[in-house]
Design a protein around this motif. Sequence first.
Motif, PDB file in Angstrom:
ATOM      1  N   PRO A   1       0.675  -1.287  -0.076  1.00 42.28           N
ATOM      2  CA  PRO A   1      -0.092   0.090   0.149  1.00 42.28           C
ATOM      3  C   PRO A   1       0.808   1.291   0.065  1.00 42.28           C
ATOM      4  N   ARG A   2       1.729   1.320   0.879  1.00 38.93           N
ATOM      5  CA  ARG A   2       2.661   2.771   1.127  1.00 38.93           C
ATOM      6  C   ARG A   2       3.314   3.062  -0.561  1.00 38.93           C
ATOM      7  N   GLU A   3       3.641   1.681  -0.965  1.00 38.56           N
ATOM      8  CA  GLU A   3       4.497   2.104  -2.212  1.00 38.56           C
ATOM      9  C   GLU A   3       3.628   2.548  -3.240  1.00 38.56           C
ATOM     10  N   ILE A   4       2.189   1.800  -3.544  1.00 38.98           N
ATOM     11  CA  ILE A   4       1.669   2.296  -4.723  1.00 38.98           C
ATOM     12  C   ILE A   4       1.105   3.397  -4.375  1.00 38.98           C
ATOM     13  N   GLN A   5       0.844   4.142  -3.313  1.00 37.93           N
ATOM     14  CA  GLN A   5       0.770   5.468  -2.889  1.00 37.93           C
ATOM     15  C   GLN A   5       1.624   6.232  -3.352  1.00 37.93           C
ATOM     16  N   ASP A   6       2.881   6.121  -2.951  1.00 37.33           N
ATOM     17  CA  ASP A   6       4.041   6.800  -3.704  1.00 37.33           C
ATOM     18  C   ASP A   6       4.240   6.747  -5.041  1.00 37.33           C
ATOM     19  N   ILE A   7       4.060   5.645  -5.690  1.00 38.79           N
ATOM     20  CA  ILE A   7       4.051   5.517  -7.053  1.00 38.79           C
ATOM     21  C   ILE A   7       3.093   6.570  -7.778  1.00 38.79           C
ATOM     22  N   LEU A   8       1.942   6.135  -7.543  1.00 40.95           N
ATOM     23  CA  LEU A   8       0.800   6.873  -8.218  1.00 40.95           C
ATOM     24  C   LEU A   8       0.438   8.132  -7.876  1.00 40.95           C
ATOM     25  N   GLY A   9       1.137   8.513  -6.561  1.00 40.48           N
ATOM     26  CA  GLY A   9       0.550   9.974  -6.265  1.00 40.48           C
ATOM     27  C   GLY A   9      -0.619   9.975  -5.596  1.00 40.48           C
ATOM     28  N   ILE A  10      -1.173   8.831  -4.924  1.00 43.71           N
ATOM     29  CA  ILE A  10      -2.619   9.051  -4.546  1.00 43.71           C
ATOM     30  C   ILE A  10      -2.571   8.798  -3.111  1.00 43.71           C
ATOM     31  N   SER A  11      -3.754   9.107  -2.523  1.00 43.52           N
ATOM     32  CA  SER A  11      -3.851   9.112  -0.934  1.00 43.52           C
ATOM     33  C   SER A  11      -4.532   7.993  -0.515  1.00 43.52           C
ATOM     34  N   ALA A  12      -4.566   7.574   0.779  1.00 41.24           N
ATOM     35  CA  ALA A  12      -4.961   6.180   1.328  1.00 41.24           C
ATOM     36  C   ALA A  12      -6.397   6.144   1.118  1.00 41.24           C
TER      37      ALA A  12
ATOM     38  N   VAL B   1       0.560  -4.509 -13.192  1.00 37.31           N
ATOM     39  CA  VAL B   1      -0.906  -3.778 -13.067  1.00 37.31           C
ATOM     40  C   VAL B   1      -0.647  -2.134 -12.846  1.00 37.31           C
ATOM     41  N   VAL B   2       0.419  -1.957 -11.985  1.00 34.79           N
ATOM     42  CA  VAL B   2       0.803  -0.617 -11.606  1.00 34.79           C
ATOM     43  C   VAL B   2       1.519   0.022 -12.748  1.00 34.79           C
ATOM     44  N   GLU B   3       2.330  -0.716 -13.413  1.00 34.43           N
ATOM     45  CA  GLU B   3       2.860  -0.125 -14.268  1.00 34.43           C
ATOM     46  C   GLU B   3       2.045   0.333 -15.555  1.00 34.43           C
ATOM     47  N   ASP B   4       1.045  -0.570 -15.711  1.00 31.03           N
ATOM     48  CA  ASP B   4      -0.067  -0.115 -16.684  1.00 31.03           C
ATOM     49  C   ASP B   4      -0.923   0.921 -16.234  1.00 31.03           C
ATOM     50  N   LEU B   5      -1.108   1.244 -15.014  1.00 34.87           N
ATOM     51  CA  LEU B   5      -1.756   2.274 -14.469  1.00 34.87           C
ATOM     52  C   LEU B   5      -0.782   3.471 -14.765  1.00 34.87           C
ATOM     53  N   LEU B   6       0.398   3.534 -14.609  1.00 32.80           N
ATOM     54  CA  LEU B   6       1.306   4.738 -14.967  1.00 32.80           C
ATOM     55  C   LEU B   6       1.337   5.135 -16.167  1.00 32.80           C
ATOM     56  N   ASP B   7       1.508   3.972 -17.274  1.00 32.08           N
ATOM     57  CA  ASP B   7       1.591   4.248 -18.456  1.00 32.08           C
ATOM     58  C   ASP B   7       0.419   4.947 -19.133  1.00 32.08           C
ATOM     59  N   ARG B   8      -1.014   4.637 -18.587  1.00 29.57           N
ATOM     60  CA  ARG B   8      -2.134   4.828 -19.197  1.00 29.57           C
ATOM     61  C   ARG B   8      -2.509   6.416 -18.531  1.00 29.57           C
ATOM     62  N   GLY B   9      -1.865   6.707 -17.450  1.00 28.49           N
ATOM     63  CA  GLY B   9      -2.281   7.951 -16.833  1.00 28.49           C
ATOM     64  C   GLY B   9      -3.784   8.172 -16.391  1.00 28.49           C
TER      65      GLY B   9
END
Length: 210
Positions: free
Chosen positions: A89-100, A138-146
């Motif tokens: 969780p804390r990693e995906i929040q930092d990677i995607l720049g999202i809140s909890a 999946v995280v990489e795909d979310l980043l790529d698609r913005g």
Amino acid sequence: MPKQKIIIAPALVETWTLSPGATFGSSVRAKGSLLEVRARLPLAIRKSLDVNGMALALGMAEGCEDEFVATSGAVSHALEGIENLPVIPREIQDILGISAGERHRWLKDGRLQSAGTRTVRLSGRARQITFHIFDPRVVEDLLDRGVIDEWREEDIAARAENRRQAAYRAKLTRSPKKAAKKTKTVGSEIDDAASKLLGWDEFDVDGLLR
């Protein structure tokens, strides 16, 4: 005057640069990789390995050559396939720049896909915690698609629609009460007006209303 602490640089040093596919440019993810590799090393030498930016660094004192070589091999082995390490969780929040809050909301409505859960025991405590983990691809795909900005716009539109519907329901609830009050008021006004008509009693007695 307090004495300054003298830091002696280790004589034996080796570094491993973490790939973008392993860190997604996140320092939190890099720290997670460090903890993952440290967990595979003997407890006594774990602190010899640290993270510096997007690289892991192993440092030992002179005279520890054999231990250094063995630890270096263990680190290299642990880093094999590190890109496939589940994202916590804390990693995906930092990677995607999202809140909890966004993470919880998007997990609940299915937009953010979980790769399962993990249960761990907190250090030095009997309590366990369970949390969702995420597939790095999946995280990489979310980043790529913005898609994060798009999801936020959807949330804003959904909140506006919810407010509109709530206001409409409140209006419907008030309408019957308002109509009943208006009917009662109109009836009272008619009665008051009728009572003021001259000759009304005589008119009623003559039976002309029947």
